[in-house]
Every structure is written in structure tokens, then in C-alpha cells.
Design a protein around this motif. Structure first.
Motif, PDB file in Angstrom:
ATOM      1  N   ASN A 240       0.622  -1.355  -0.011  1.00 17.58           N
ATOM      2  CA  ASN A 240      -0.333   0.233   0.043  1.00 17.58           C
ATOM      3  C   ASN A 240       0.988   1.163   0.041  1.00 17.58           C
ATOM      4  O   ASN A 240       0.402   2.053   0.465  1.00 17.58           O
ATOM      5  CB  ASN A 240      -1.535   0.180   1.249  1.00 17.58           C
TER       6      ASN A 240
ATOM      7  N   GLY B 158       3.133   4.687  -1.654  1.00 18.45           N
ATOM      8  CA  GLY B 158       2.312   5.705  -2.434  1.00 18.45           C
ATOM      9  C   GLY B 158       2.710   5.692  -3.585  1.00 18.45           C
ATOM     10  O   GLY B 158       2.167   6.403  -4.772  1.00 18.45           O
TER      11      GLY B 158
ATOM     12  N   ALA C 148      -0.625   4.792  -5.135  1.00 20.74           N
ATOM     13  CA  ALA C 148      -1.490   6.117  -4.755  1.00 20.74           C
ATOM     14  C   ALA C 148      -1.427   6.851  -5.748  1.00 20.74           C
ATOM     15  O   ALA C 148      -2.571   7.769  -6.583  1.00 20.74           O
ATOM     16  CB  ALA C 148      -1.073   6.444  -3.593  1.00 20.74           C
ATOM     17  N   THR C 149      -0.401   6.859  -6.674  1.00 23.11           N
ATOM     18  CA  THR C 149       0.468   8.154  -7.425  1.00 23.11           C
ATOM     19  C   THR C 149      -0.445   8.031  -8.289  1.00 23.11           C
ATOM     20  O   THR C 149      -0.884   8.452  -9.086  1.00 23.11           O
ATOM     21  CB  THR C 149       1.317   8.503  -6.990  1.00 23.11           C
TER      22      THR C 149
ATOM     23  N   GLU D 221      -3.062   5.845  -8.913  1.00 20.09           N
ATOM     24  CA  GLU D 221      -4.414   5.924  -9.346  1.00 20.09           C
ATOM     25  C   GLU D 221      -4.840   7.180  -8.978  1.00 20.09           C
ATOM     26  O   GLU D 221      -6.200   7.618  -9.682  1.00 20.09           O
ATOM     27  CB  GLU D 221      -5.583   5.781  -7.665  1.00 20.09           C
ATOM     28  N   TYR D 222      -4.291   8.306  -8.345  1.00 16.21           N
ATOM     29  CA  TYR D 222      -4.762   9.783  -8.472  1.00 16.21           C
ATOM     30  C   TYR D 222      -4.199  10.353  -9.798  1.00 16.21           C
ATOM     31  O   TYR D 222      -5.168  11.070 -10.438  1.00 16.21           O
ATOM     32  CB  TYR D 222      -3.981  10.285  -7.226  1.00 16.21           C
TER      33      TYR D 222
END
Length: 269
Positions: A74, A76, A79-80, A82-83
């Protein structure tokens, strides 16, 4: 630190002052056009080598330009990604490796890192697929030639890892996303892009039509890609390998079964 502080002052007094309108626009939001994934190596500057302006690149950097497969961690990176795709609607991704990569040198001697750099050892396990592919298919290479191969194959491995993310998979299915594999050669300043049809790295402008770029050099441009002696012998001895002077790196063409087997081992312990 003194040099950095001096640079801050020069930036504020010169560059910022000359581009205040741009910074005012950027303060209201960002609309980057490309997600650029590359190594943390200090010799690489994505904006410099692409001459992209502020706000045009959304960047992920880490040791080895590695993207763990979806669900493996999980961290960075996920998340990056996905963003970038979901929130910023970025439609182009570049995964950029580079020559003389220290992380890939570490992958060549992974076991020796277990004690001295255990965190690096564990991080590089996310590119176990690269190590296994090279071990099984490029055993006749060694030294710098082997490193070049690992660097090139690792970029492709990370693109396979990218495809495991639901948001990436969905956008690719819709035809709303393009992913590119690049290698930056520090010593020449040259960028080479992977051509899946030729299974080789070529000059990126060779992949575009004249209408897609402002200034298109001839396909047989004067840029020279220097091959190692072993690579040149392979080029001369095999009709299946690229022969153009604008192509580099004779990659082994794998069967679908091999690709399916090899590209699934990214979290192997």
C-alpha cells in the motif's frame, strides 16, 4: 546547503519574477499531461531531458523506477498512480530507466544486499520478474552488457506491473491510456523508446508520424546508437534482430507461454 540557499535566492529573483503569471495559474491547480515514472538517480531530471515546462509532468521517482504490482503493497506508488489517472485524467505514462542504474546493479547481486541493505533487498524483490527473465533468457551475457539488458527488460517488467492496477486496466481497455517504455543514456543524452513490433529500443521520433511532432528528423537520422561488440555480432548474425542504425539492444523474443510465466513472479520471495 549554501549553494542551495543561493539557488533559492536566484530562483526567486530571476526565474520566478520572469514567470509570475505562470505561477499564478499553477496556484489554482494542475493539469499535467504525462505521468513520468523514473529512477531517483541524481543524474536524471525528467523536466530537463524532455524540456517540459512546470506543471506538464506528474512524476514518480524511486530506486530502480519500480512499480510494485497492485495489492503487493500500500505504498505511495500505487496511490500516486491512482490519483494521476483518476483525479488528473492523465492519458500518457512513461516508464523511464537509465544507463548505469545502481538499483539494477544491485539486482544482479541481490543476495549480497540482504545483510548490508535489507530494505533495498526487499524493495528489489518487486522486480524479481526481471531477474528471473534475464537469468533464464540471457545467460550468455555478462558485465556491462548484462546490466544494459537488465535495465531494458526491467522497464518492460514495470509496465506489466502497471497493468495490474484496476484503473490502468480499465483505461487501457477503453483506449484512453498509452504507456511508453524509455531508456535514458546518461553518457549521450539520448532517449530510446521500446517498439513492441520490433521488440527493440528505437529513437522515439521513429514511432511517430510527421504530423504528430513539430520537427521530424529523417528516419535514417545522423544519431548514432553505439552497440557493444557482442550486441553487434548478434545483429549481424540473426535476421530476427533489428538491423537499423537507429535501433539498439537485441532483445530475446519470448513465447506467450514464457511471458505469462515470467511476468507473474514480481513478489516471489
Amino acid at each position: 546547503m549554501k549553494k542551495l540557499i543561493k539557488g533559492l535566492r536566484e530562483f526567486k529573483s530571476s526565474y520566478f519574477s520572469a514567470n509570475e503569471e505562470l505561477f499564478e495559474q499553477l496556484s489554482h491547480g494542475q493539469k499535467p499531461r504525462v505521468l513520468f515514472i523514473t529512477c531517483s538517480d541524481s543524474r536524471i531530471d525528467p523536466n530537463l531531458i524532455t524540456q517540459a515546462g512546470l506543471g506538464e509532468l506528474f512524476v514518480i521517482r524511486n530506486a530502480g523506477n519500480i512499480i510494485p504490482p497492485f495489492g503487493a503493497t500500500n505504498g505511495g506508488e500505487g496511490a500516486t498512480i491512482e490519483y494521476a489517472i483518476q483525479a488528473l485524467d492523465i492519458q500518457q505514462i512513461i516508464v523511464c530507466g537509465h544507463s548505469h542504474c545502481g538499483a539494477m546493479k544491485g539486482l544482479m547481486k541481490l543476495d549480497s544486499l540482504r545483510v548490508e541493505m535489507p530494505l533495498v533487498h526487499d524493495w528489489l524483490k518487486y522486480t524479481e520478474a526481471t531477474r528471473r527473465l534475464v537469468k533464464d533468457n540471457y545467460s550468455h551475457y555478462e558485465g556491462e552488457e548484462l546490466l544494459e539488458i537488465i535495465i531494458a527488460e526491467n522497464v518492460l517488467t514495470q509496465i506489466e506491473n502497471l497493468r495490474t492496477y484496476p484503473v490502468i486496466h480499465s483505461k487501457l481497455y477503453q483506449g484512453k491510456l498509452n504507456i511508453y517504455a524509455w531508456i535514458y543514456q546518461i553518457e549521450t543524452g539520448e532517449i530510446l523508446a521500446y517498439d513492441p513490433q520490433k521488440h527493440a529500443y528505437v529513437l522515439p521520433q521513429n514511432q511517430l508520424s510527421p504530423s504528430e511532432i513539430d520537427e521530424t528528423p529523417p528516419l535514417n537520422s545522423n544519431v548514432e546508437i553505439h552497440f557493444t561488440k557482442t550486441q553487434q555480432r548478434e545483429f549481424e548474425s540473426s535476421s530476427e534482430l533489428p538491423t537499423s542504425g537507429n535501433e539498439w539492444f537485441p532483445m530475446t523474443v519470448l513465447s506467450p507461454e514464457q511471458m505469462e510465466r515470467i511476468y507473474r513472479g514480481s513478489t516471489t520471495k
